[in-house]
Design an enzyme around this catalytic site. Structure first.
Site, PDB file in Angstrom:
ATOM      1  N   HIS A 130       2.823   4.899  -1.567  1.00 39.98           N
ATOM      2  CA  HIS A 130       3.579   5.357  -0.297  1.00 39.98           C
ATOM      3  C   HIS A 130       4.853   4.152  -0.019  1.00 39.98           C
ATOM      4  O   HIS A 130       4.322   2.902   0.414  1.00 39.98           O
ATOM      5  CB  HIS A 130       2.914   6.446   0.003  1.00 39.98           C
ATOM      6  CG  HIS A 130       2.375   6.972  -0.468  1.00 39.98           C
ATOM      7  ND1 HIS A 130       2.777   8.266  -1.334  1.00 39.98           N
ATOM      8  CD2 HIS A 130       1.255   7.274  -0.201  1.00 39.98           C
ATOM      9  CE1 HIS A 130       1.635   9.240  -2.028  1.00 39.98           C
ATOM     10  NE2 HIS A 130       0.549   8.813  -1.414  1.00 39.98           N
ATOM     11  N   ALA A 154     -19.026  -5.810   2.049  1.00 35.10           N
ATOM     12  CA  ALA A 154     -19.391  -4.876   2.099  1.00 35.10           C
ATOM     13  C   ALA A 154     -17.503  -3.698   3.001  1.00 35.10           C
ATOM     14  O   ALA A 154     -16.982  -4.219   4.123  1.00 35.10           O
ATOM     15  CB  ALA A 154     -20.176  -3.530   2.381  1.00 35.10           C
ATOM     16  N   THR A 177      -4.889  -9.238   4.077  1.00 33.57           N
ATOM     17  CA  THR A 177      -2.892  -8.895   3.563  1.00 33.57           C
ATOM     18  C   THR A 177      -2.301  -9.748   3.169  1.00 33.57           C
ATOM     19  O   THR A 177      -0.938  -9.331   2.749  1.00 33.57           O
ATOM     20  CB  THR A 177      -2.054  -7.770   5.084  1.00 33.57           C
ATOM     21  OG1 THR A 177      -2.053  -9.006   5.866  1.00 33.57           O
ATOM     22  CG2 THR A 177      -3.004  -6.510   5.028  1.00 33.57           C
TER      23      THR A 177
END
Length: 212
Positions: A130, A154, A177
């Site tokens: 999106h 994890a 990122t």
């Protein structure tokens, strides 16, 4: 797409089957995960020799999913999903381990190297799906490349456009990122460098196993 195995891999699979038949009790604990993998991964484009699966793996292959040899997927107690959408390629290298609840989705390219260790509930995505502030917008995918011998803890999330270098470690719960240098340790939200690359601490393969 229908699964496709090379003739070489088919010969190896046949040899393993003959060995299991000769020693059925000894081989049962190895044969069952292998047979389950052949069934579970049948929707992939290509699967290497001797895959093993425990639990439920969801395959959605509308592009290309290529899996190397001796991959292990432990999808217990949560299902693991491997997805390629139209035009997407998901490539997983030899001897990589994927734990339960992991979701990997390729809209363009997700490439995971060999001997990687992927913890439970990890998400690896090359698209945001999106556009923030535009409900009708279409996100642009960007390849995710994870090199060999990478350890992912994890609950970590690796977002589009990220390149993770060989032997890097990603701490549990991190959101990655930006690119991660080879051998570095990163963690946090967003992930930052906790320890820079150090040749003395770089992982290696000893007798086919991931070592520190």
């Amino acid at each position: 797409m229908a699964p496709s195995l090379t003739l070489h891999n088919q010969d190896r699979e046949a040899a393993l089957m003959r060995q299991a038949m000769r020693r059925p009790v000894h081989s049962l604990h190895r044969a069952l995960p292998w047979l389950h993998a052949l069934f579970s991964l049948r929707g992939c484009t290509s699967v290497g020799a001797w895959p093993r699966v425990w639990g439920h793996v969801r395959i959605e292959n509308r592009g290309e999913i290529t899996i190397g040899e001796r991959i292990r997927i432990r999808a217990v107690p949560w299902a693991t999903e491997l997805v390629s959408i139209e035009g997407g390629r998901l490539v997983i290298g030899d001897s990589t381990f994927i734990n339960a609840g992991t979701s990997i989705c390729a809209a363009e390219l997700v490439s995971i190297g060999s001997q990687c260790q992927i913890g439970p509930r990890v998400m690896i995505l090359d698209t945001d799906f999106h556009v923030v502030g535009d409900a009708n917008g279409h996100a642009t995918p960007s390849p995710v490349v994870i090199e060999d011998l990478v350890w992912i803890g994890a609950g970590a999330t690796i977002l589009r456009g990220v390149h993770v270098g060989r032997g890097a470690s990603i701490a549990a719960g991190s959101v990655v990122t930006k690119d991660v240098a080879a051998g570095a340790v990163v963690g946090g939200v967003p992930a930052r460098v906790l320890r820079a690359a150090d040749a003395a601490n770089a992982p290696n393969v000893v007798e086919g196993r991931w070592q520190r």
